[in-house]
Write an enzyme that holds these catalytic residues in place. Structure first.
Site, short mmCIF file in Angstrom:
data_model
loop_
_atom_site.label_atom_id
_atom_site.label_comp_id
_atom_site.label_asym_id
_atom_site.label_seq_id
_atom_site.Cartn_x
_atom_site.Cartn_y
_atom_site.Cartn_z
N MET A 47 0.84 -1.20 0.00
CA MET A 47 0.00 0.00 0.00
C MET A 47 0.88 1.26 0.00
SD MET A 47 -3.38 -0.91 2.12
CE MET A 47 -2.74 -0.66 3.75
N LYS A 64 5.23 -10.00 9.05
CA LYS A 64 4.62 -8.97 9.91
C LYS A 64 3.09 -9.14 9.95
CE LYS A 64 3.65 -4.82 11.61
NZ LYS A 64 2.81 -4.08 10.73
N ASP A 65 2.50 -9.50 8.81
CA ASP A 65 1.06 -9.74 8.74
C ASP A 65 0.83 -11.24 8.61
OD1 ASP A 65 -0.18 -6.84 8.34
OD2 ASP A 65 1.67 -6.95 7.20
N HIS A 67 9.20 -3.40 3.39
CA HIS A 67 8.72 -3.60 2.01
C HIS A 67 9.90 -3.92 1.09
CE1 HIS A 67 5.50 -0.64 3.43
NE2 HIS A 67 4.79 -1.69 3.07
N ILE A 93 10.95 -7.04 9.36
CA ILE A 93 12.09 -6.13 9.55
C ILE A 93 11.72 -5.15 10.66
CG2 ILE A 93 13.63 -4.46 8.43
CD1 ILE A 93 13.88 -7.31 7.29
N HIS A 130 8.98 1.25 3.39
CA HIS A 130 10.07 1.24 4.37
C HIS A 130 10.94 0.00 4.11
CE1 HIS A 130 7.61 -1.80 6.25
NE2 HIS A 130 6.63 -0.93 6.45
N ARG A 179 2.25 2.76 9.41
CA ARG A 179 1.43 3.43 10.42
C ARG A 179 2.25 3.97 11.60
NH1 ARG A 179 -2.67 -0.67 8.73
NH2 ARG A 179 -4.43 0.53 7.95
N GLN A 228 -2.59 -12.60 7.52
CA GLN A 228 -2.83 -12.26 6.11
C GLN A 228 -2.11 -13.26 5.19
OE1 GLN A 228 -2.68 -8.15 4.25
NE2 GLN A 228 -0.57 -8.79 3.89
P1 AMP Z 1 1.39 -2.97 3.46
O1 AMP Z 1 1.98 -1.90 2.60
O2 AMP Z 1 1.33 -2.63 4.91
O3 AMP Z 1 0.09 -3.52 2.93
O4 AMP Z 1 2.40 -4.18 3.40
C1 AMP Z 1 2.78 -4.75 2.17
C2 AMP Z 1 3.60 -5.99 2.43
O5 AMP Z 1 4.75 -5.65 3.20
C3 AMP Z 1 2.84 -7.06 3.25
O6 AMP Z 1 3.16 -8.35 2.74
C4 AMP Z 1 3.40 -6.86 4.63
O7 AMP Z 1 3.34 -8.03 5.42
C5 AMP Z 1 4.83 -6.49 4.33
N1 AMP Z 1 5.45 -5.80 5.46
C6 AMP Z 1 4.95 -4.73 6.13
N2 AMP Z 1 5.77 -4.37 7.14
C7 AMP Z 1 6.80 -5.26 7.12
C8 AMP Z 1 7.96 -5.45 7.91
N3 AMP Z 1 8.24 -4.65 8.96
N4 AMP Z 1 8.80 -6.45 7.60
C9 AMP Z 1 8.54 -7.27 6.54
N5 AMP Z 1 7.46 -7.15 5.75
C10 AMP Z 1 6.61 -6.16 6.03
#
Ligand code: AMP
Length: 286
Positions: free
Chosen positions: A30, A156-157, A37, A183, A34, A194, A160
């Site tokens: 989304m 992290k998710d 990602h 990470i 960071h 967030r 999901q």
């Molecule tokens: P999001 O942009 O939050 O929807 O996350 C996109 C992808 O990045 C998802 O597969 C998340 O699980 C992964 N993600 C988010 N934060 C982290 C993190 N700290 N370490 C590893 N993967 C992450």
């Protein structure tokens, strides 16, 4: 690196790659990227190799947000994201608009959703009732558009990733799902778009999530502990961060997501804690 905002163009590029036999790796996000990602982008590149293609999608998917959630204020910085994707070696960044992804939605002519019915009931699904319907729907749509041989999700998710794996198995998507490690910031806080909502006091106390995981891990070292007792202990522990409010803490089997009554080494803990309106999640293997 190409920046693509049209569904038709994304499909055309993918067809071209497929004719040439290139392996496609995919990282859905989304945005507001960071290092977490970017670790997924690097993993995708590692898997598909130099000759393969890596697609990163940046799309704040409205159907996975509840009516009272942070859709409109979700952080965005496309310019910075594109720079980071380029540096990480992505071939295409797919940034569709809502009108591209959900044509007809504004006029009530969108009515198809993908629903996983079991794993999505607990934890995040219980707190955010329509969240996973939105996630499985957008991931299925993106898998049809990109279409990847490999897709990388973050641990992290955890829930999901488990639901996406189930969907892929149940609906025969020809995609291999890789789950890459979480990470963290130097103090242990899991990286998240967030985190930027947190004020300095909340940010300082937000390490309570990863500290709670460490505490649970230490508690089950060499012995099994009752889930009820350990939950009560964690509730007390989390109350030591006065700006935090526990939403849930669940102990479960990492593969089936079934709750466990006896927590032991190898059990999984996931928790969600509110800091003001900001809801943070974390999880880990004990
Ligand atoms: P999001 O942009 O939050 O929807 O996350 C996109 C992808 O990045 C998802 O597969 C998340 O699980 C992964 N993600 C988010 N934060 C982290 C993190 N700290 N370490 C590893 N993967 C992450």
């Amino acid at each position: 690196m190409r920046i693509v905002s049209s569904v038709a163009v994304m499909q055309r590029i993918a067809r071209h790659w497929q004719r040439r036999g290139a392996c496609i790796g995919f990282v859905p996000t989304m945005g507001y990227l960071h290092a977490g990602h970017l670790s997924l982008v690097h993993e995708a590149r590692k898997v598909v190799g130099k000759a393969g293609k890596v697609v990163v999608s940046i799309y704040v998917n409205p159907t996975q947000f509840g009516p009272k959630e942070d859709l409109s204020r979700y952080p965005r910085d496309l310019k910075r994201d594109l720079k980071l994707c380029r540096a990480a070696g992505a071939d295409v960044v797919f940034t569709p608009s809502d009108a591209e992804m959900y044509p007809g939605k504004a006029t009530g002519r969108y009515s198809t959703y993908v629903v996983e019915e079991k794993l999505s009931q607990s934890m995040e699904g219980a707190s955010r009732p329509t969240h996973f319907r939105g996630v499985t729907t957008i991931v299925a749509k993106l898998f049809n558009l990109v279409p990847p041989e490999v897709a990388v999700f973050g641990a992290k998710d955890w829930q999901q990733a488990a639901i996406v794996k189930r969907m892929v198995a149940d609906l025969n998507f020809p995609v291999k799902i890789i789950v890459a490690p979480t990470i963290r910031e130097p103090d242990g806080l899991a990286m998240s778009s967030r985190n930027r909502y947190l004020n300095p006091e909340q940010r300082a106390q937000a390490t309570i999530l990863c500290r709670a995981i460490r505490r649970a891990r230490a508690a089950v070292k060499g012995k099994a502990v009752s889930a009820t007792k350990l939950k009560a202990d964690l509730q007390m522990y989390i109350a030591s961060a006065p700006l935090g409010r526990l939403d849930y803490a669940e102990f479960f089997d990492p593969e089936t997501l079934q709750p466990v009554t006896k927590v032991e080494r190898g059990s999984h803990l996931a928790l969600a804690v509110y800091f003001g309106k900001t809801r943070l999640i974390d999880n880990g293997r004990l």
